[in-house]
Motif scaffolding. Structure first.
Motif, mmCIF file in Angstrom:
data_model
loop_
_atom_site.group_PDB
_atom_site.id
_atom_site.type_symbol
_atom_site.label_atom_id
_atom_site.label_comp_id
_atom_site.label_asym_id
_atom_site.label_seq_id
_atom_site.Cartn_x
_atom_site.Cartn_y
_atom_site.Cartn_z
ATOM 1 N N VAL B 237 0.957 -1.292 -0.140
ATOM 2 C CA VAL B 237 -0.030 0.036 -0.055
ATOM 3 C C VAL B 237 0.674 1.363 -0.192
ATOM 4 C CG1 VAL B 237 -1.663 1.345 1.391
ATOM 5 C CG2 VAL B 237 -2.014 -1.179 0.936
ATOM 6 N N PRO B 238 1.783 1.082 0.829
ATOM 7 C CA PRO B 238 2.842 2.545 0.737
ATOM 8 C C PRO B 238 3.434 2.591 -0.625
ATOM 9 C CG PRO B 238 3.049 1.296 2.689
ATOM 10 C CD PRO B 238 1.975 0.468 2.051
ATOM 11 N N GLU B 239 3.783 1.589 -1.387
ATOM 12 C CA GLU B 239 4.443 1.890 -2.679
ATOM 13 C C GLU B 239 3.256 2.513 -3.609
ATOM 14 O OE1 GLU B 239 7.516 -1.854 -2.089
ATOM 15 O OE2 GLU B 239 5.586 -2.363 -3.199
ATOM 16 N N LEU B 240 2.252 1.773 -3.483
ATOM 17 C CA LEU B 240 1.260 2.430 -4.527
ATOM 18 C C LEU B 240 0.830 3.904 -4.217
ATOM 19 C CD1 LEU B 240 -0.976 -0.955 -4.596
ATOM 20 C CD2 LEU B 240 0.620 0.042 -6.423
ATOM 21 N N THR B 241 0.747 4.064 -2.987
ATOM 22 C CA THR B 241 0.086 5.480 -2.573
ATOM 23 C C THR B 241 1.177 6.562 -2.600
ATOM 24 O OG1 THR B 241 0.614 4.754 -0.253
ATOM 25 C CG2 THR B 241 -1.879 4.706 -1.154
ATOM 26 N N ARG B 242 2.367 6.212 -2.741
ATOM 27 C CA ARG B 242 3.634 7.250 -2.827
ATOM 28 C C ARG B 242 3.712 8.084 -3.683
ATOM 29 N NH1 ARG B 242 8.482 3.601 -2.435
ATOM 30 N NH2 ARG B 242 7.647 3.105 -0.589
ATOM 31 N N ALA B 243 3.088 7.872 -4.876
ATOM 32 C CA ALA B 243 3.173 8.547 -6.114
ATOM 33 C C ALA B 243 2.242 9.766 -6.187
ATOM 34 C CB ALA B 243 2.991 7.612 -7.360
ATOM 35 N N LEU B 244 1.198 9.600 -5.035
ATOM 36 C CA LEU B 244 0.061 10.553 -4.950
ATOM 37 C C LEU B 244 -0.062 11.504 -3.767
ATOM 38 C CD1 LEU B 244 -2.910 8.457 -6.408
ATOM 39 C CD2 LEU B 244 -1.552 10.168 -7.669
ATOM 40 N N PRO B 245 -0.404 12.445 -3.878
ATOM 41 C CA PRO B 245 -0.390 13.585 -2.661
ATOM 42 C C PRO B 245 -1.183 12.862 -1.678
ATOM 43 C CG PRO B 245 -1.175 14.781 -4.359
ATOM 44 C CD PRO B 245 -0.844 13.345 -5.022
ATOM 45 N N ALA B 246 -0.992 13.277 -0.310
ATOM 46 C CA ALA B 246 -1.949 13.428 0.665
ATOM 47 C C ALA B 246 -2.700 14.796 0.500
ATOM 48 C CB ALA B 246 -1.369 13.239 1.836
ATOM 49 N N THR B 247 -3.850 14.767 1.385
ATOM 50 C CA THR B 247 -4.665 16.201 1.188
ATOM 51 C C THR B 247 -5.023 16.953 2.711
ATOM 52 O OG1 THR B 247 -6.558 14.763 1.275
ATOM 53 C CG2 THR B 247 -5.848 15.679 -0.870
ATOM 54 N N ILE B 248 -5.103 17.973 2.513
ATOM 55 C CA ILE B 248 -5.488 18.631 3.965
ATOM 56 C C ILE B 248 -6.634 19.788 3.373
ATOM 57 C CG2 ILE B 248 -4.718 20.571 5.645
ATOM 58 C CD1 ILE B 248 -1.850 19.612 5.161
ATOM 59 N N GLN B 249 -7.676 19.716 4.285
ATOM 60 C CA GLN B 249 -8.742 20.554 3.599
ATOM 61 C C GLN B 249 -9.102 21.328 4.863
ATOM 62 O OE1 GLN B 249 -11.202 17.415 1.468
ATOM 63 N NE2 GLN B 249 -11.899 19.232 0.491
ATOM 64 N N PHE B 250 -9.627 22.387 4.542
ATOM 65 C CA PHE B 250 -10.331 23.201 5.687
ATOM 66 C C PHE B 250 -10.983 24.656 4.932
ATOM 67 C CE2 PHE B 250 -6.967 26.617 4.849
ATOM 68 C CZ PHE B 250 -6.077 25.969 4.316
#
Lengths: 239, 320
Positions: B237-250
């Protein structure tokens, strides 16, 4: 195989619709023929009544029930479930048809036993047993082939009609009119030679060698049905 | 190669043979250039992957991605159009060799409506040639009270649990689960995952498909993502998600100053920050809000999830 057969027997005994629709009518029809045996003996012979009993049980208790059962087990994916285990296709199929075959054999044995008790005994019992075995193997193989083109138990009510009614018609035609005319045609039709064999075994008067030859067309139908079954039979519903 | 006694014991009652012959290899499933076609339709194209002993491998995909077709070849229910699949070093259609060591949970129940729950488990259990007790597996899925109930009277969720019970009968070395939690309530899903965890502790290898991506994210060691018949991504899962950014919303009050880092306004006062440094950027944002006395309303921070990888994959052009 025996585990499958045991569970199949439980399922058959718990399915009242199947019992009433497929297993009771042949008994009732056979009782009618035995009760009116004098009339039917004049029409054909005692061997004719025996042949009608064998094929009534073979067509309805065995053939129709096997087609309905296989279609139902495929529709519910029970066949796929069984194929998820370690047993072979041959063992699955054997287990599925064993209880119906045993019930049908028991039925025909008891009915013919009752018939022999109230009329005359068969002239050649071993030949009669061989004829019944050949006829049942043929009906069983035809059932597997028919199950290949039957999508559901409801569909089986239609797909089984041609062969079940057809063989009953052939039995009546061959046993009443004999094989003095159109013998090759009558013997090649499904159930034709087996009918002649049953009539010969019950009435007697025909050399054994002449009767044994009649097994060949029946066994040829077994081969044809097995080839058709291997070509058309499906273990899973069509997608 | 010898097999330590302790290892054998840890692998459960039916782990016999685990250290024999082909089992010196750690590869339990080997899929090589698998193709499955239905007429002109190419359901699976050049699929290759391996599953190692003790792994939980999740094969995921959109509807019609080809994962069930691939799984059916692995189960031995379908023949490959081309390519090879080996399970325990043997062809999966070799039932005598493979099935005693492999439990299968089908996508559809496949039980006879006229048999009871216990009769169904007993029948399938016997035919798998593994040893176990019906009571144990029924209690594992909380169906002890339904042992004498006919399958036709079980609910959809209970049938799924019964299906799982037959799959894990005899603690097989390999368990294949096709959408195991579909139709289950949350308690049953949790109980099923507890049972899967127990199987893994006993040494079993698990292969599954599921539409619940959060379950795969939480439980899978490795994930394969299929799309239109192709394996488009594979890894942890970390390998797969590494290429995409995490998000902060407010969202901010109307008179608040602009946020300190680049952010895309979602609406008038709502902001979305995409970041590959979630912790650092979140800290920076919180510090900024603290210094400027800004109220970060409806603040949420989310790591990249498999859902995001899926969505990104769906918009990508198919490889040539």
């Amino acid at each position: 195989m025996l585990s499958i057969a045991r569970s199949e027997l439980s399922q058959i005994l718990r399915n009242r619709a199947l019992l009433v629709a497929n297993l009771i009518p042949p008994v009732a029809a056979s009782a009618f023929f035995i009760y009116n045996r004098d009339v039917f003996e004049r029409l054909g012979s005692l061997g004719y009544i025996a042949a009608v009993i064998v094929f009534t049980v073979g067509a309805f208790s065995l053939y129709t029930t096997v087609v309905t059962t296989l279609a139902a087990r495929r529709q519910t994916l029970f066949l796929k479930r069984l194929r998820s285990t370690a047993v072979s296709d041959q063992a699955i199929m054997s287990g599925l048809v064993l209880p119906v075959s045993a019930i049908s054999l028991l039925q025909v044995g008891l009915i013919l036993g009752a018939f022999a008790t109230v009329s005359d005994r068969p002239d050649n019992l071993p030949l009669l047993i061989a004829a019944i075995a050949a006829a049942f193997v043929m009906m069983l193989a035809l059932a597997m082939a028919t199950a290949g083109v039957t999508n559901s138990p409801e569909h089986a009510q239609i797909t089984t009609l041609p062969l079940s009614l057809g063989t009953i018609a052939v039995v009546n035609w061959v046993a009443i009119t004999g094989t003095e005319s159109l013998a090759p045609l009558k013997r090649l039709l499904p159930g034709g030679s087996a009918t002649e064999l049953i009539v010969n075994a019950w009435n007697g008067g025909v050399p054994l060698a002449d009767s044994l030859v009649l097994l060949v067309p029946t066994l040829a139908w077994v081969v044809v049905a097995v080839v058709l079954a291997s070509k058309f039979f499906r273990w899973e519903p069509r997608r | 190669m010898s097999c330590p006694r302790d290892d054998v014991a840890a692998l459960g009652a039916n782990a016999g043979g685990l250290c024999d012959g082909d089992m010196t290899s750690t590869t339990i499933i080997d899929v090589d250039e698998l193709n499955v076609t239905y007429g002109d339709f190419h359901a699976v194209q050049d699929l290759s992957f391996q599953v190692e002993r003790g792994e939980l491998y999740a094969l995921l995909g959109t509807n019609g991605a080809g994962k069930t077709s691939a799984l059916e070849v692995i189960e031995g229910h379908r023949r490959a159009s081309s390519g090879t699949v080996r399970v325990f070093g043997a062809s999966p259609t070799n039932r005598r060799a493979v099935r005693p060591r492999m439990g299968i949970m089908l996508q559809d129940s496949g039980f006879s409506p006229d048999l009871t729950a216990s009769e169904s488990v007993r029948l399938i259990g016997r035919l798998t040639e593994r040893s176990d007790t019906v009571d144990r597996v029924l209690s594992l899925v909380d169906l002890t009270g339904k042992a004498d109930t006919r399958v036709s009277s079980l609910s959809g969720g209970e049938k799924r649990r019964l299906d799982f019970a037959t799959a894990v009968y005899g603690r097989p070395e390999l368990v294949v689960l096709d959408e195991p939690t579909t139709g289950l309530d949350i308690q049953s899903r949790d109980a099923l995952w507890d049972a899967v965890q127990q199987l893994r502790e006993d040494g079993s290898t698990i292969v599954l498909t599921t539409h619940y991506l959060e379950e795969a994210q939480q439980h899978a060691d490795r994930v394969g993502l299929m799309h239109r018949g192709l394996l488009r991504r594979q890894g942890t899962v970390p390998e797969l998600t590494r290429a995409l950014p995490a998000t902060i919303q407010f969202s901010l009050a109307p008179n608040a100053p602009a946020p300190p880092m680049h952010s895309a306004p979602v609406s008038d006062r709502s902001y979305l920050i995409e970041t590959f440094h979630l912790q650092a950027d979140l800290k920076q944002l919180l510090d900024w809000a603290d210094v400027h006395a800004v109220d970060l309303r409806e603040l949420s921070a989310a790591p990249t999830r498999l859902d995001d990888v899926f969505r990104a994959m769906d918009t990508e052009p198919a490889p040539a």
